[in-house]
Structure formats: structure tokens, C-alpha cells
Motif scaffolding. Structure first.
Motif, PDB file in Angstrom:
ATOM      1  N   LEU A 172      -3.084   5.185  -0.632  1.00  0.00           N
ATOM      2  CA  LEU A 172      -3.750   6.066   0.329  1.00  0.00           C
ATOM      3  C   LEU A 172      -3.270   7.488   0.052  1.00  0.00           C
ATOM      4  CD1 LEU A 172      -3.243   4.031   3.653  1.00  0.00           C
ATOM      5  CD2 LEU A 172      -5.244   4.030   2.140  1.00  0.00           C
ATOM      6  N   THR A 176       0.867  -1.175   0.000  1.00  0.00           N
ATOM      7  CA  THR A 176       0.000   0.000   0.000  1.00  0.00           C
ATOM      8  C   THR A 176       0.903   1.224   0.000  1.00  0.00           C
ATOM      9  OG1 THR A 176      -1.722  -1.124   1.235  1.00  0.00           O
ATOM     10  CG2 THR A 176      -1.747   1.288   1.304  1.00  0.00           C
ATOM     11  N   SER A 199      -6.455   0.740  -6.498  1.00  0.00           N
ATOM     12  CA  SER A 199      -7.521   1.619  -6.018  1.00  0.00           C
ATOM     13  C   SER A 199      -6.901   2.728  -5.165  1.00  0.00           C
ATOM     14  CB  SER A 199      -8.519   0.828  -5.178  1.00  0.00           C
ATOM     15  OG  SER A 199      -7.875   0.295  -4.051  1.00  0.00           O
ATOM     16  N   VAL A 200      -7.561   3.889  -5.184  1.00  0.00           N
ATOM     17  CA  VAL A 200      -7.041   5.039  -4.434  1.00  0.00           C
ATOM     18  C   VAL A 200      -8.064   5.425  -3.370  1.00  0.00           C
ATOM     19  CG1 VAL A 200      -6.263   7.436  -4.570  1.00  0.00           C
ATOM     20  CG2 VAL A 200      -5.804   5.876  -6.474  1.00  0.00           C
ATOM     21  N   GLU A 201      -7.625   5.555  -2.136  1.00  0.00           N
ATOM     22  CA  GLU A 201      -8.526   5.924  -1.043  1.00  0.00           C
ATOM     23  C   GLU A 201      -8.002   7.196  -0.380  1.00  0.00           C
ATOM     24  OE1 GLU A 201      -9.499   4.182   3.357  1.00  0.00           O
ATOM     25  OE2 GLU A 201      -9.109   2.696   1.790  1.00  0.00           O
ATOM     26  N   THR A 202      -8.891   8.118  -0.098  1.00  0.00           N
ATOM     27  CA  THR A 202      -8.478   9.355   0.563  1.00  0.00           C
ATOM     28  C   THR A 202      -8.638   9.186   2.071  1.00  0.00           C
ATOM     29  OG1 THR A 202      -9.239  10.578  -1.345  1.00  0.00           O
ATOM     30  CG2 THR A 202      -8.875  11.842   0.649  1.00  0.00           C
ATOM     31  N   ILE A 203      -7.613   9.587   2.802  1.00  0.00           N
ATOM     32  CA  ILE A 203      -7.680   9.487   4.263  1.00  0.00           C
ATOM     33  C   ILE A 203      -7.348  10.851   4.878  1.00  0.00           C
ATOM     34  CG2 ILE A 203      -7.083   7.027   4.331  1.00  0.00           C
ATOM     35  CD1 ILE A 203      -4.203   7.935   5.123  1.00  0.00           C
ATOM     36  N   LYS A 251      -2.702  -0.900  -3.398  1.00  0.00           N
ATOM     37  CA  LYS A 251      -3.625   0.143  -2.958  1.00  0.00           C
ATOM     38  C   LYS A 251      -2.846   1.431  -2.728  1.00  0.00           C
ATOM     39  CE  LYS A 251      -7.012   0.784   0.728  1.00  0.00           C
ATOM     40  NZ  LYS A 251      -7.527   0.207   1.978  1.00  0.00           N
TER      41      LYS A 251
END
Lengths: 252, 309
Positions: free
Chosen positions: B58, B33, B162-166, B56
């Protein structure tokens, strides 16, 4: 303001490093040892702070074998006021890991309450580049690493840092941990009268146990080997031949 | 097994080469990740998602994460650390600033500048400026590692992670950015230059260093110097190559008037091709040189500069 300066006893930078035949590490018996060159720069900076009236006392600390006392005497001869030796190993081949060193230093910081800790950015033996950052984390202090310029002004310090491709300037809150890089200053040589005077300056001897810190390493050394040797090259007879060889090798 | 990799993000842009090399180094350790953190990091996150082998991405965007400040960046990584066995980064100055802080906050050792992954707990790294290679086995529950990028090939592009914003962690508010100064020279930066031309004590004066600089400019090279030349005042300290200076590994290293003291060799012996020009045929530099020329540098170097045209 007190300034705390940790110094490490390492192999002299001019000595050829030899790996021990049993692969357990680098041979340090009967080898010339000196103060880590980056730590010399930190000591110099601390003394300059005192000379500029920004610091009242410079305390040098070394953590390792008993012989580190010599390194502390060098710091005292340069101009540090007193020294603390923390004996954490008996064998000169035992390297105390940065995490353990940082934990002991954190305890010393609690006792001494310095306004700033000046460290070398890395030791030239284990090349970890970690102790200052780790100490800063344990204390919850600000960190200014790889400093080539330090300007302490009251509650903050302006630290110019050597980073990839240039310089970065930060303003860090005091108290701070500052790790020093090569361009910060040129350390002075200790004069003979100062070397004599240093012998009379106070040097406290402690052990890691006095601070309740377990120095058991987290990294087990599996083996240490010589790096791959370079294949022998050739001597060329002229500039023309050199240019030709470089073209053949695709280097120019 | 899961890996969190701190991407090198500068002013919102991904440093693809350094990050992709660290991805290669991490492949054997588990699913990777990539964390892109910065005041702006979304574009860097999109770029990182394309690196082969990234599972992945973040993205953490917050003003406090701009300028790669150690304290808020370390706080963010520690807040994510629970999900990962390995926390890694390319061994850039930014990562060397942040990762030991992360390690101490997690009460683990850091493994700096790793050059090989032996297994999930065991890594090889240079010590004594590369004069010895050490294999270490970590007993820590989490491993915090920086990878020396020069020893790994960059992972290719073609992935679509996949890209997830945190969110960012709370900023400890311990330091503030003031300014960045990029090196003013037109020459490449010493530690990342493909060609380096260095002068030693044999050059004899600051004035005569111009001979070295002329050859460097002809080759599009960075200029280096031995500690002896720096100590003699012929060259500034930031040119110093060696154990107490910069460690370089260019494709071509030209050592002029340098005898080859141990401490200098430690800073350049991993260069691909080494050329030595020295009038003393006994000089130790010739033992590491691929091509040695025994000659007076004051005639040989200008001649070389001219003939490389």
C-alpha cells in the motif's frame, strides 16, 4: 503552567539483574531500587522550566507499589513541588503495563490540567518505550519523543529529537507530551537540606481504582530466562598476538 | 491471518535492510501487506514489492506523511487496522515513535523490540537491556509489534507484489517538521556501526581520548565511551554505550580502559567479537571478552593502531 512528571521506581542501574529460579521474572526483593534514570532527566527539565519562570508548579507522579513513595521523595528533594502516588500493585514484582499507566496518567492530566507532561523515554526495567506515546494518543495531544533539546515558547514547543542517524526538530502544539533522552540535561543531586525539606512536601496517596482504571495486564509473562552466556574467551600475550587473532577471526 | 507492516521510509526512499528483516520476522504470522507512507512513497512502494514474501504493498503519499510525524502516521495506520490481526514494524526510532501511539488508539498493548515469534500471540523480547529474555503472550485482539532487526535475516528480493495507492487519513495537525540534522561526524553512527572502539575511565582525560579516536579511525569505527568516562567529562554523552546510553551490537567491539560495569556490559554484550584492553587483569570486562590483553593502554593502543595498517 503546571508540569506533570511521571517517575518510575526501578532496579538501580548498577545492580546485577538476576532472573528468579521459577522463571517468573527478575528478582526485585531486597535489591537496591532507584528512580528510572530517564525520569530523573525529566524531573530536572521540569525544575529548570520552573527556575526559568516558564512553569509555576512541578507535580511528580508514580504508579506502582507503595514503596514508590521513596522515588517521589527523591523527585521532591530535587525540587518538585508536590507528588501523587497511585498504588496499583502490592507485590514489588508486579509491573504495571504502559497502557494502564497511560490511562491513569490521562485521568490525572484531566484533573490537574498541566501544560506539558515530561516523561523518560523508557524505563530501564521493561524497556517498552511506550508510556509517553500512549498517553499522547489517549489525550489526543502532540508528542515530541526522545528529546535532547526542548524550548517551550507560548503555544508551541520546539523539540529536537534523537533519531536514527541524527537529530530531527519538530514544532509541537502545546499542551504536549515530551519524552526525554539522555543528552537533554544532567540531573542534579538532591542536597541534604532539600532531602529534609522534601519530607514535608505534600504527597497524595491514591489507588488505580480511584481513577476507575483496570490494570489487568494484556501481556501474560510466560517465562523469563537468562540470556545466552558468552563462551569464555582467551587472554593474548601481546599486541602482535591480538592482531593475529583478529585477522584469523576475520574481524579486521 | 493478515499482517500490516509499516515500512521504514526516509525522504521517499525505502530502508531496505530494516524493512526486509521485519518481513522475515512477520512471515510466520500471515500474509504480509507493506505500507509505505511519506510525502513521496511510490518509489519505496516499488522497492518493497520486490521483497520476497510480501503479498501486497500500500502506498500512501501526502505532505502530512512526510518526515515520519507520529500523529498523522498513526492515524493512517489506525484507519487501516480493521483488516489486520498484526500491525508490525522494524524497531527503528521512527517506529518506536509511532507504534505505541497506534497501540493506545486501538486500546492494545505494544510489544516492543521482539526478538522471536513463538506463535501468533506469543513473542520473545529482551528486558533490562538484554540482561533477561522474556516470553509474553498477548490477550489483545490485535497485536502491535516492533521487531529488533539485528536478530532477523533480511528477506531476499525477487518478489512482485501488487501495489495499491491509498489516501492519507485526516492530519490531526498537532506537530510540524522544522529540520533534520544528520550527524556531522565522518565516523559511522554508533548504533549501526560495524566496529565500535570505546574508552573508559582508564583513558584518564579528554585529551587522551584521541588515542581511542585514532584507533577508531584506523578501523573505520564509531567511538563509544563508558558512563564513567562520560561522567568524568572525557567524552560527550552521545558516545555513551550502556543501559543508560546506546545499546550496540557491532561485529567488533574494542573496550579500552573499561572495567566492565554491569550497566556498560548491558549495552555491548551482544557484539559478535569483543576485545578488551585493560591493565587490571581482574577487570570484569575480561569475562565477556573473546580476546583480552592485559596491558597499559597508552602503549598498547597506539601500537595496535600502527600494526593494524
Amino acid at each position: 503552567m503546571k508540569v506533570l512528571v511521571p517517575v518510575k521506581r526501578v532496579i538501580d542501574y548498577n545492580v546485577k539483574v538476576r532472573v528468579k529460579a521459577d522463571g517468573s521474572g527478575v528478582d526485585l526483593a531486597n535489591v537496591k531500587m532507584s528512580m528510572n534514570p530517564f525520569d530523573e532527566i525529566a524531573v530536572e527539565e521540569a525544575i529548570r522550566l520552573k527556575e526559568a519562570g516558564k512553569a509555576d508548579e512541578v507535580i511528580a507522579v508514580s504508579i506502582g507499589v507503595k514503596q514508590s513513595q521513596e522515588t517521589l521523595r527523591t523527585a521532591l528533594a530535587m525540587g518538585a513541588d508536590r507528588a501523587i502516588l497511585v498504588i496499583a500493585a502490592d507485590d514489588v514484582h508486579t509491573d504495571i503495563e504502559p497502557l494502564s499507566v497511560a490511562k491513569i496518567l490521562a485521568k490525572i492530566v484531566e484533573e490537574e490540567q498541566p501544560g506539558v507532561v515530561l516523561c523518560g523515554k523508557q524505563a530501564i526495567d521493561n524497556d517498552m518505550n511506550a508510556t509517553g506515546q500512549m498517553l499522547s494518543a489517549l489525550l489526543g495531544w502532540s508528542q515530541g519523543t526522545f528529546a535532547s533539546e526542548v524550548d517551550i515558547d507560548g503555544d508551541t514547543a520546539k523539540v529536537t529529537r534523537e533519531v536514527d542517524g541524527g537529530l530531527q526538530t519538530l514544532s509541537v502544539k502545546m499542551p504536549a507530551i515530551i519524552t526525554v533522552d539522555l543528552r537533554l540535561n544532567e540531573p542534579r543531586y538532591a542536597s541534604l537540606p532539600n532531602i529534609m525539606k522534601a519530607k514535608k512536601k505534600p504527597l497524595d496517596e491514591k489507588t488505580a481504582a480511584d481513577y476507575g482504571v483496570d490494570v489487568t495486564p494484556r501481556l501474560e509473562i510466560v517465562k523469563t530466562v537468562e540470556p545466552a552466556e558468552r563462551a569464555a574467551g582467551i587472554i593474548v600475550g601481546s599486541v602482535d598476538e591480538l592482531v593475529e587473532k583478529l585477522k584469523e577471526a576475520g574481524a579486521v | 491471518m493478515a499482517v500490516l507492516l509499516l515500512a521504514e521510509v526516509t525522504s521517499g526512499e525505502l530502508a531496505m535492510d530494516a524493512t526486509a528483516k521485519a518481513v522475515t520476522a512477520s512471515q510466520a504470522l500471515g500474509d504480509v501487506t507493506v505500507l509505505c507512507a511519506g510525502a513521496s512513497a511510490a518509489a519505496a512502494g516499488e522497492a518493497a514489492a520486490k521483497i520476497d514474501g510480501v503479498a501486497k504493498v500500500l502506498v500512501a503519499e501526502d505532505a502530512s506523511l512526510g518526515h515520519r510525524l507520529a500523529e498523522p502516521t498513526a492515524a493512517l495506520i489506525v484507519s487501516l487496522a480493521g483488516d489486520y490481526d498484526h500491525i508490525v514494524a522494524p524497531a527503528t526510532t521512527d517506529a518506536k515513535n509511532v507504534m505505541p501511539r497506534v497501540a493506545a488508539l486501538l486500546d492494545v498493548m505494544v510489544i516492543s523490540d521482539a526478538t522471536a515469534v513463538i506463535d501468533a500471540d506469543t513473542f520473545e523480547r529482551p528486558i533490562y537491556a538484554g540482561n533477561a529474555m522474556q516470553t509474553v503472550k498477548s490477550s489483545d485482539a490485535k497485536k502491535v509489534i516492533t521487531f529488533r532487526t539485528a536478530t532477523f535475516d533480511a528477506a531476499g528480493e525477487g518478489g512482485s507484489a501488487s501495489v495499491e495507492t491509498i489516501g492519507a487519513a485526516e492530519n490531526p495537525g498537532l506537530s510540524e517538521w522544522v529540520e533534520d540534522k544528520v550527524a556531522a561526524s565522518d565516523r559511522p553512527e554508533l548504533t549501526s556501526a560495524g566496529v565500535v572502539v570505546s574508552g573508559g575511565r582508564g583513558v584518564g582525560s579528554e585529551e587522551d581520548f584521541k588515542i581511542i579516536e585514532a584507533l577508531a579511525d584506523k578501523l573505520g569505527a564509531a567511538v563509544g565511551a563508558s558512563r564513567a568516562a562520560v561522567d568524568s567529562g572525557y567524552a560527550p554523552n552521545d558516545w555513551q554505550v550502556g543501559q543508560t546510553g546506546k545499546v550496540v551490537a557491532p561485529d567488533l567491539y574494542v573496550a579500552v580502559g573499561i572495567s566492565g560495569a554491569i550497566q556498560h556490559l548491558a549495552g555491548m554484550k551482544d557484539s559478535k567479537i569483543i576485545v578488551a584492553i585493560n591493565k587490571d587483569e581482574e577487570a570484569p570486562i575480561f569475562q565477556v571478552a573473546d580476546f583480552g590483553l592485559v596491558a597499559d593502554l597508552f602503549s598498547a593502543v597506539p601500537e595496535l593502531t600502527e600494526k593494524l595498517g
